[in-house]
Design a protein around this motif. Structure first.
Motif, mmCIF file in Angstrom:
data_model
loop_
_atom_site.group_PDB
_atom_site.id
_atom_site.type_symbol
_atom_site.label_atom_id
_atom_site.label_comp_id
_atom_site.label_asym_id
_atom_site.label_seq_id
_atom_site.Cartn_x
_atom_site.Cartn_y
_atom_site.Cartn_z
ATOM 1 N N PRO A 385 0.824 -1.218 0.000
ATOM 2 C CA PRO A 385 0.000 0.000 0.000
ATOM 3 C C PRO A 385 0.855 1.264 0.000
ATOM 4 O O PRO A 385 1.853 1.358 0.714
ATOM 5 C CB PRO A 385 -0.808 -0.128 1.304
ATOM 6 N N GLY A 386 0.456 2.211 -0.838
ATOM 7 C CA GLY A 386 1.186 3.470 -0.934
ATOM 8 C C GLY A 386 2.292 3.462 -1.964
ATOM 9 O O GLY A 386 2.934 4.489 -2.185
ATOM 10 N N THR A 387 2.542 2.306 -2.591
ATOM 11 C CA THR A 387 3.520 2.244 -3.675
ATOM 12 C C THR A 387 2.790 2.005 -4.988
ATOM 13 O O THR A 387 1.683 1.465 -5.013
ATOM 14 C CB THR A 387 4.551 1.119 -3.459
ATOM 15 N N TRP A 388 3.449 2.416 -6.085
ATOM 16 C CA TRP A 388 2.838 2.292 -7.411
ATOM 17 C C TRP A 388 3.837 1.684 -8.381
ATOM 18 O O TRP A 388 5.017 2.037 -8.378
ATOM 19 C CB TRP A 388 2.358 3.662 -7.908
ATOM 20 N N HIS A 389 3.357 0.763 -9.180
ATOM 21 C CA HIS A 389 4.209 0.035 -10.129
ATOM 22 C C HIS A 389 3.475 -0.138 -11.447
ATOM 23 O O HIS A 389 2.284 0.152 -11.562
ATOM 24 C CB HIS A 389 4.566 -1.358 -9.595
ATOM 25 N N PHE A 390 4.193 -0.673 -12.422
ATOM 26 C CA PHE A 390 3.554 -1.198 -13.627
ATOM 27 C C PHE A 390 4.379 -2.360 -14.143
ATOM 28 O O PHE A 390 5.586 -2.436 -13.906
ATOM 29 C CB PHE A 390 3.359 -0.119 -14.706
ATOM 30 N N ARG A 391 3.705 -3.283 -14.819
ATOM 31 C CA ARG A 391 4.395 -4.432 -15.414
ATOM 32 C C ARG A 391 4.618 -4.184 -16.885
ATOM 33 O O ARG A 391 3.691 -3.808 -17.612
ATOM 34 C CB ARG A 391 3.594 -5.729 -15.230
ATOM 35 N N CYS A 392 5.844 -4.435 -17.316
ATOM 36 C CA CYS A 392 6.214 -4.298 -18.727
ATOM 37 C C CYS A 392 6.777 -5.627 -19.209
ATOM 38 O O CYS A 392 7.625 -6.224 -18.549
ATOM 39 C CB CYS A 392 7.268 -3.194 -18.871
ATOM 40 N N THR A 393 6.313 -6.103 -20.343
ATOM 41 C CA THR A 393 6.866 -7.338 -20.891
ATOM 42 C C THR A 393 8.149 -7.034 -21.667
ATOM 43 O O THR A 393 8.417 -5.892 -22.047
ATOM 44 C CB THR A 393 5.893 -8.046 -21.855
ATOM 45 N N ILE A 394 8.930 -8.086 -21.908
ATOM 46 C CA ILE A 394 10.135 -7.959 -22.728
ATOM 47 C C ILE A 394 9.926 -8.627 -24.091
ATOM 48 O O ILE A 394 10.889 -8.973 -24.775
ATOM 49 C CB ILE A 394 11.355 -8.579 -22.018
ATOM 50 N N LEU A 395 8.667 -8.762 -24.491
ATOM 51 C CA LEU A 395 8.340 -9.570 -25.664
ATOM 52 C C LEU A 395 8.296 -8.839 -27.006
ATOM 53 O O LEU A 395 8.289 -9.514 -28.044
ATOM 54 C CB LEU A 395 6.998 -10.277 -25.444
ATOM 55 N N PRO A 396 8.251 -7.495 -27.065
ATOM 56 C CA PRO A 396 8.277 -6.880 -28.401
ATOM 57 C C PRO A 396 9.539 -7.297 -29.160
ATOM 58 O O PRO A 396 10.579 -7.569 -28.544
ATOM 59 C CB PRO A 396 8.292 -5.376 -28.091
#
Length: 421
Positions: A385-396
């Motif tokens: 809680p209180g942290t923000w992330h995002f997931r990025c693939t390495i597939l391009p």
């Protein structure tokens, strides 16, 4: 047996399917042709449209068991293999069996692949979260497991299993063998079923880390067949093959009593069997060409090229994220993802609130609209809680990664300037 002799034994429709092999033999390696006939001979009625045994074609399970034994150095039993339409149905099956009421809990990593939270909800159970430690490269700490287990027990939750994703999704870490030993010991002491999601086992990109299956680790600790209950999941969707639409996978189930095994088999039998094409692919994943086979050199070159390219893509994106203002990204040790943390200003957080959405989702939607680059907000996977992330693939494709980095960088700089406090 010669090709014409084999064809003479096939039904007419199968002859139409396999006749082209005769014209293409000069384009195929002898071991590939031999493997194809071996598989055809194992399938009921020699046709992929037939039903198989509910656990899967016996010959294909034999092949998978042999592959597991070669990988781990410990015996594997084909009767422990349950073929499934990808790993997801196997997870659902186990959740259905483990969860009896809303008081049954499953220890699950946060962040986690949402299949687990969704499956636990679907079957009416209670998700007991344990937080991976971002500061130590998304480490799985035993004190955290014990803390969450005790907290759940104090609420009257009967914790029945521990989910471990290794290599990690969405976090990309690879567990060390000593850490795995501690996890096995924790499950043994607490009487928990260990649900080992190992679908990214071929995706390890750093030389200092190596994949070890939890079965191998537990056997190397001296635990035998009946000493620890373990379910390992594998899929054709990941690795260097990535045949996700083919829906092939399996689970290896060990350490359960005969009575429980009977119930696992009953659940597997509800859908009669998994698709035969997926079963075939799963057997091929676990029995690739070997040294001395005619196709080995070309196969191994393609495999290594894919994995080396994925490693380069991961490192390029990791470096790019760590250069962005307010962003930190742990090393991508394995799997197919990075999970950077982004520190957003109060102005950006307020704008997200005004838009009635989470701050990380606000950022990701703005990125998509501005650049066409898709990343997934961390709130979809769970986070401290209180942290923000995002997931990025390495597939391009690798050749597109520099352009993606440029778009990300330009967008991020403008976003940070626009929402600077």
């Amino acid at each position: 047996m010669l090709l014409e002799e084999r064809l003479s034994h096939l039904p007419r429709i199968c002859k139409r399917i396999y006749r082209p092999i005769q014209a293409l033999t000069h384009l195929m390696s002898t071991d590939a042709i031999q493997r194809a006939w071996q598989i055809v001979d194992q399938i009921p009625g020699r046709a992929t449209g037939a039903y198989s045994h509910s656990q899967g074609v016996k010959g294909l399970r034999d092949t998978i068991a042999a592959g597991i034994e070669e990988r781990d150095g410990f015996p594997a039993n084909p009767d422990d293999i349950f073929m499934t339409d990808g790993a997801s149905p196997a997870v659902h099956n186990m959740m259905q069996l483990l969860i009896r009421s809303e008081n049954d809990g499953i220890l699950c990593p946060i962040p986690q692949y949402p299949l687990y939270s969704a499956s636990i909800d679907l079957h009416g159970g209670f998700l007991v979260p344990y937080y991976l430690d971002e500061a130590t490269g998304w480490g799985l700490e035993i004190p955290e497991l014990k803390k969450q287990l005790e907290a759940a027990k104090s609420k009257g939750i009967n914790v029945r299993a521990l989910v471990v994703i290794n290599p990690g999704n969405p976090t990309g870490q690879v567990l060390g063998e000593e850490n795995q030993r501690d996890i096995v010991e924790f499950c043994k002491q607490e009487g928990l079923v260990l649900l080992a999601d190992e679908v990214y086992q071929e995706n390890v990109y750093v030389p200092e880390k190596k994949f070890h299956s939890f079965k191998k680790v537990s056997r190397s600790m001296g635990y035998g067949e009946n000493d620890i209950t373990l379910v390992s999941f594998q899929s054709v969707s990941k690795g260097y093959h990535g045949e996700c639409g083919k829906r092939g996978g399996y689970m290896e189930v060990t350490g359960f009593s005969a009575e429980v095994r009977e119930q696992i088999y009953k659940v597997a039998s509800v859908n009669l069997c998994s698709n035969i094409s997926g079963q075939i692919l799963a057997s091929l994943v676990m029995s690739p060409p070997k040294v001395g086979d005619e196709s080995y050199e070309s196969f191994n070159a393609e495999k290594e090229n894919i994995l080396e390219s994925l490693a380069r893509r991961a490192k390029t994106l990791e470096d790019a994220f760590n250069k962005l203002e307010g962003v930190t990204c742990n090393k991508a040790e394995g799997a197919m993802y990075l999970f950077p943390q982004i520190r957003l200003s109060q102005k950006a957080i307020k704008a997200a609130g005004d838009a009635n959405t989470a701050p990380d989702n606000f950022y990701c939607k703005r990125l998509l609209n501005a650049t066409g680059v898709v990343v997934v907000p961390g709130s979809g996977f769970g986070q401290v809680p209180g942290t923000w992330h995002f997931r990025c693939t390495i597939l391009p494709p690798e050749e597109k990664i520099p352009a993606i980095v440029t778009r990300l960088t330009e967008f991020h700089e403008k976003f940070m300037d626009e929402f600077r406090d």
